[in-house]
Design a protein around this motif. Structure first.
Motif, PDB file in Angstrom:
ATOM      1  N   UNK A  66      61.548  38.912  30.069  1.00  0.00           N
ATOM      2  CA  UNK A  66      61.979  38.250  31.299  1.00  0.00           C
ATOM      3  C   UNK A  66      61.482  39.034  32.513  1.00  0.00           C
ATOM      4  N   UNK A  67      60.757  38.369  33.377  1.00  0.00           N
ATOM      5  CA  UNK A  67      60.248  38.982  34.594  1.00  0.00           C
ATOM      6  C   UNK A  67      58.958  39.770  34.431  1.00  0.00           C
ATOM      7  N   UNK A  68      58.406  39.821  33.220  1.00  0.00           N
ATOM      8  CA  UNK A  68      57.160  40.570  33.005  1.00  0.00           C
ATOM      9  C   UNK A  68      55.997  39.860  33.684  1.00  0.00           C
ATOM     10  N   UNK A  69      55.224  40.627  34.420  1.00  0.00           N
ATOM     11  CA  UNK A  69      54.033  40.095  35.089  1.00  0.00           C
ATOM     12  C   UNK A  69      52.856  41.011  34.781  1.00  0.00           C
ATOM     13  N   UNK A  70      51.657  40.454  34.721  1.00  0.00           N
ATOM     14  CA  UNK A  70      50.478  41.286  34.462  1.00  0.00           C
ATOM     15  C   UNK A  70      50.241  42.276  35.604  1.00  0.00           C
ATOM     16  N   UNK A  71      49.747  43.455  35.257  1.00  0.00           N
ATOM     17  CA  UNK A  71      49.343  44.423  36.278  1.00  0.00           C
ATOM     18  C   UNK A  71      47.902  44.119  36.668  1.00  0.00           C
ATOM     19  N   UNK A  72      47.639  43.915  37.944  1.00  0.00           N
ATOM     20  CA  UNK A  72      46.296  43.571  38.390  1.00  0.00           C
ATOM     21  C   UNK A  72      45.287  44.663  38.042  1.00  0.00           C
ATOM     22  N   UNK A  73      44.141  44.235  37.551  1.00  0.00           N
ATOM     23  CA  UNK A  73      43.070  45.161  37.264  1.00  0.00           C
ATOM     24  C   UNK A  73      43.155  45.879  35.937  1.00  0.00           C
ATOM     25  N   UNK A 125      54.629  40.140  26.964  1.00  0.00           N
ATOM     26  CA  UNK A 125      54.421  39.067  27.929  1.00  0.00           C
ATOM     27  C   UNK A 125      55.604  38.122  28.030  1.00  0.00           C
ATOM     28  N   UNK A 126      56.427  38.093  26.985  1.00  0.00           N
ATOM     29  CA  UNK A 126      57.607  37.242  26.970  1.00  0.00           C
ATOM     30  C   UNK A 126      58.854  37.891  27.533  1.00  0.00           C
ATOM     31  N   UNK A 184      48.206  44.703  30.337  1.00  0.00           N
ATOM     32  CA  UNK A 184      49.190  45.608  30.929  1.00  0.00           C
ATOM     33  C   UNK A 184      50.192  44.789  31.730  1.00  0.00           C
ATOM     34  N   UNK A 185      51.463  45.207  31.702  1.00  0.00           N
ATOM     35  CA  UNK A 185      52.536  44.442  32.335  1.00  0.00           C
ATOM     36  C   UNK A 185      53.489  45.351  33.078  1.00  0.00           C
ATOM     37  N   UNK A 186      54.201  44.752  34.008  1.00  0.00           N
ATOM     38  CA  UNK A 186      55.268  45.391  34.769  1.00  0.00           C
ATOM     39  C   UNK A 186      56.494  44.506  34.656  1.00  0.00           C
ATOM     40  N   UNK A 243      54.169  37.942  15.190  1.00  0.00           N
ATOM     41  CA  UNK A 243      54.001  37.864  16.629  1.00  0.00           C
ATOM     42  C   UNK A 243      53.346  39.161  17.103  1.00  0.00           C
ATOM     43  N   UNK A 244      52.320  39.054  17.940  1.00  0.00           N
ATOM     44  CA  UNK A 244      51.601  40.210  18.448  1.00  0.00           C
ATOM     45  C   UNK A 244      52.305  40.883  19.608  1.00  0.00           C
ATOM     46  N   UNK A 245      51.895  42.099  19.898  1.00  0.00           N
ATOM     47  CA  UNK A 245      52.486  42.845  21.007  1.00  0.00           C
ATOM     48  C   UNK A 245      52.298  42.141  22.348  1.00  0.00           C
ATOM     49  N   UNK A 246      51.146  41.497  22.547  1.00  0.00           N
ATOM     50  CA  UNK A 246      50.911  40.774  23.805  1.00  0.00           C
ATOM     51  C   UNK A 246      51.973  39.707  24.022  1.00  0.00           C
TER      52      UNK A 246
END
Length: 68
Positions: free
Chosen positions: A11-18, A8-9, A22-24, A1-4
């Motif tokens: 709980x509550x992780x969302x992409x950082x715009x731009x 990305x899995x 990257x995730x928050x 399984x890759x880092x993405x």
């Protein structure tokens, strides 16, 4: 399984715009995390802080805000 897939899995992780790859996320109230993959996709650059990263992610339309 890759880092993405791993980050990305979270709980509550969302992409950082731009920012590609990257995730928050905030697993508990008061502590916030952000992470981004290195250019080669082999390393995860991670930051954690109490209520600091929210200012970075505040423009993210999918971020869930908790009340109180």
């Amino acid at each position: 399984m890759g880092l993405q897939a791993v980050v990305g899995g979270f709980r509550g992780a969302v992409p950082l715009p731009g920012l590609p790859d990257a995730w928050y996320w905030s697993p508990v109230r008061g502590i916030e995390f952000a992470a981004a993959l290195s250019a080669d996709g082999q390393r995860l650059l991670h930051s954690a802080a109490p209520k600091y990263i929210a200012s970075i992610a505040s423009s993210c339309p999918t971020r869930r805000r908790s009340s109180g």
